[in-house]
Enzyme design. Sequence first.
Site, mmCIF file in Angstrom:
data_model
loop_
_atom_site.group_PDB
_atom_site.id
_atom_site.type_symbol
_atom_site.label_atom_id
_atom_site.label_comp_id
_atom_site.label_asym_id
_atom_site.label_seq_id
_atom_site.Cartn_x
_atom_site.Cartn_y
_atom_site.Cartn_z
ATOM 1 N N PRO A 233 0.907 -1.019 -0.149
ATOM 2 C CG PRO A 233 -0.793 -1.441 1.642
ATOM 3 C CD PRO A 233 0.669 -2.217 1.137
ATOM 4 N N PRO A 234 0.213 2.724 -0.325
ATOM 5 C CG PRO A 234 -0.983 3.943 -1.490
ATOM 6 C CD PRO A 234 -1.138 2.589 -0.919
ATOM 7 N N GLY A 235 2.577 4.571 1.109
ATOM 8 C CA GLY A 235 3.273 4.997 2.492
ATOM 9 C C GLY A 235 4.038 4.171 3.264
ATOM 10 C CB THR A 236 3.967 0.083 3.346
ATOM 11 O OG1 THR A 236 4.249 0.173 1.874
ATOM 12 C CG2 THR A 236 2.507 0.150 3.702
ATOM 13 N N GLY A 237 6.766 2.242 2.862
ATOM 14 C CA GLY A 237 8.120 2.475 2.850
ATOM 15 C C GLY A 237 8.865 1.841 1.716
ATOM 16 C CB THR A 239 10.253 5.202 -2.198
ATOM 17 O OG1 THR A 239 9.126 5.216 -3.171
ATOM 18 C CG2 THR A 239 11.233 6.208 -3.067
ATOM 19 C CG HIS A 455 -25.168 10.194 14.762
ATOM 20 N ND1 HIS A 455 -26.151 9.743 13.549
ATOM 21 C CD2 HIS A 455 -24.129 9.852 14.346
ATOM 22 C CE1 HIS A 455 -25.299 9.262 12.965
ATOM 23 N NE2 HIS A 455 -24.108 9.065 13.410
ATOM 24 C CD GLU A 456 -20.890 11.141 16.572
ATOM 25 O OE1 GLU A 456 -20.111 9.936 16.654
ATOM 26 O OE2 GLU A 456 -20.892 11.473 15.302
ATOM 27 C CG HIS A 459 -21.717 5.896 16.328
ATOM 28 N ND1 HIS A 459 -22.136 4.728 15.345
ATOM 29 C CD2 HIS A 459 -21.911 7.098 15.674
ATOM 30 C CE1 HIS A 459 -22.486 5.415 14.215
ATOM 31 N NE2 HIS A 459 -22.452 6.567 14.260
#
Length: 653
Positions: A233-237, A239, A455-456, A459
């Site tokens: 996935p993007p951002g996992t390291g 590069t 509402h909250e 939850h």
Amino acid sequence: MANDKKKIKEKKPKFSPYWIYGIVLAIFLGFQLFSSGSYQDGGTITPAEFFKYAEDDDIDKVEIINRRIAQVYLTKDAEAKEIHRKSKPKTFIPSATKLPNYTFEIGDLQNFENDLKSIGKYDILSLNTKENVWGDFLIGILPFILLIGVWIFIMRRMSGGAGGGAGGQIFNIGKSKAKLFDQNTEVKTSFKDVAGLEGAKEEVQEIVDFLKFPEKYTTLGGKIPKGALLVGPPGTGKTLLAKAVAGEAKVPFFSLSGSDFVEMFVGVGASRVRDLFKQAKEKSPSIIFIDEIDAIGRARGKNAMSGSNDERENTLNQLLTEMDGFGTNTNVIVLAATNRADILDKALMRAGRFDRQIFVDLPDVRERKEIFEVHLRPLKKAKGLDLDFLSKQTPGFSGADIANVCNEAALIAARNGKKAVDKQDFLDAVDRIIGGLEKKNKIITPSEKRAVAFHEAGHAVTSWMLEHAAPLVKVTIVPRGRSLGAAWYLPEERLIVRPEQMLDEMCAALGGRAAEKVIFDKISTGALSDLEKVTKQARAMVTVYGLSDKIGNLTYYDSSGQSEYGFTKPYSEETAELIDKEISAIIEKQYQRAIKLLEANKDKLTELAEVLLEKEVIFKDNLEKIFGKRPFEKESSAEIKKEENTEEEEEEE
């Protein structure tokens, strides 16, 4: 001392061929200057003065140059006279011949000759024609010099030389744009900067080891792998791992993006691939890193609208040939990274090209702690900062997200005038990243605020009362981003998910709308994100995971990603109708379950909502005061030693 010498050398001007051109031009100009006017005349006289001097016998001779200019030479006795004292010419360069004392323009030559005859001095007259060779030569060659100069200037700009700008590199367009890192290039990233990712890091370190000590592996008959593909996935390291390889490997490292091969001209991509591998082979052993390889590695033949000559496919074909063709050199290893491995061409993924696929997944709680340690190094932290707490508060965060959390926490602490970054700053940073910026000045009516509070609270109550729902962290009715309120949970990190767990999470997500129904007997549009999440979960249960009794053990999920190109559904219209009914039935059942649960605890729901209206933010402690200890508390999965599971990991929607 060595550095000082290096700086002194760098300051010295570099030799340029234009210096030679300048020197030659200066010589030409000098010759022109000194040949045409290598002296300063003693003076300019009028024709009347000339005839007076002639009558006094002061003139030795008068020379007419090119029928226009008269150069007057005095006798030795006349030069001694006071009146001619200043007539002696001043020379810059010593001359072997006598130089004129006076000059003047004669006008018409015939009249001048007649005047000399009338005074009986015609014998002193002589005619001469002079040519300025250097001047004529320079005037003749000057247009050619200008043309050649303009041509050189344009060629240098077009070939990417000094100046660059628009139209640059027109002749180097087929050259590779890869950036070279070698022993002379300082790359500060190392494997110490890569936290977590133990498996991926080991594989990548081994690739560096292959090139440093190839005999260690080849003595046993093994071959160095051709390539490794970093997938995740993007951002996992991905590069970051490649940067660490560039910093650690003592071999040339070529880095570029997949889009660097793409150009509007036909054949450029394939030419750049050839040039890239040519450079890499010349400097072998070496490593090539292609980031976002899906830009050129997409499966071929899927886009019928691209025409017969698809430039991207030509580039991919050339890459396939270079990686495993007749002329392949085994001392070049190709690293590539992508988060869309499902759309890559099968020929690119086969053994012999990318021999290894290294999965770089989202970090678990232990790896997140290690990543926090790396990114907290430059920060001024408060004493006693609990890294275990931070890692547990960031489930599902990638390495890039954690870096962002640390940076945001530092900015928040600085904004509040703190001397160090503490726990609350990190919590605020997580809230900022997940929910968006707080909007305390947003105009909201009391009735809307009351609806949001219930509402909250709905939850919070449903998640507290359901066994498999994620435990609550905090609830807020302060508007953030596009939401009017939010509830934060700490989900259990599961490798496999069972139907009862998914159903409990769906019921908790529908608790907000159920609370509105129970309290106000009305519903609103505030449950949009909840409905979106629930619908996706229910659809995944039915069509992906085969968790529906009516549909059975079937999945319509295509992990290869090829289904996105199809124009038909993989099931009949009757099955589509059945799927829709089953999804609707699952959601409706959980909605009714949430309503019953809240009706049974209506007084506690109201009490919690009132506390929320008063404080705007409530935490787990507030729920424990109203409901008592949660009956389903258990040891967090983060603290349980992760055991190996031989079953295939299932994708969680």
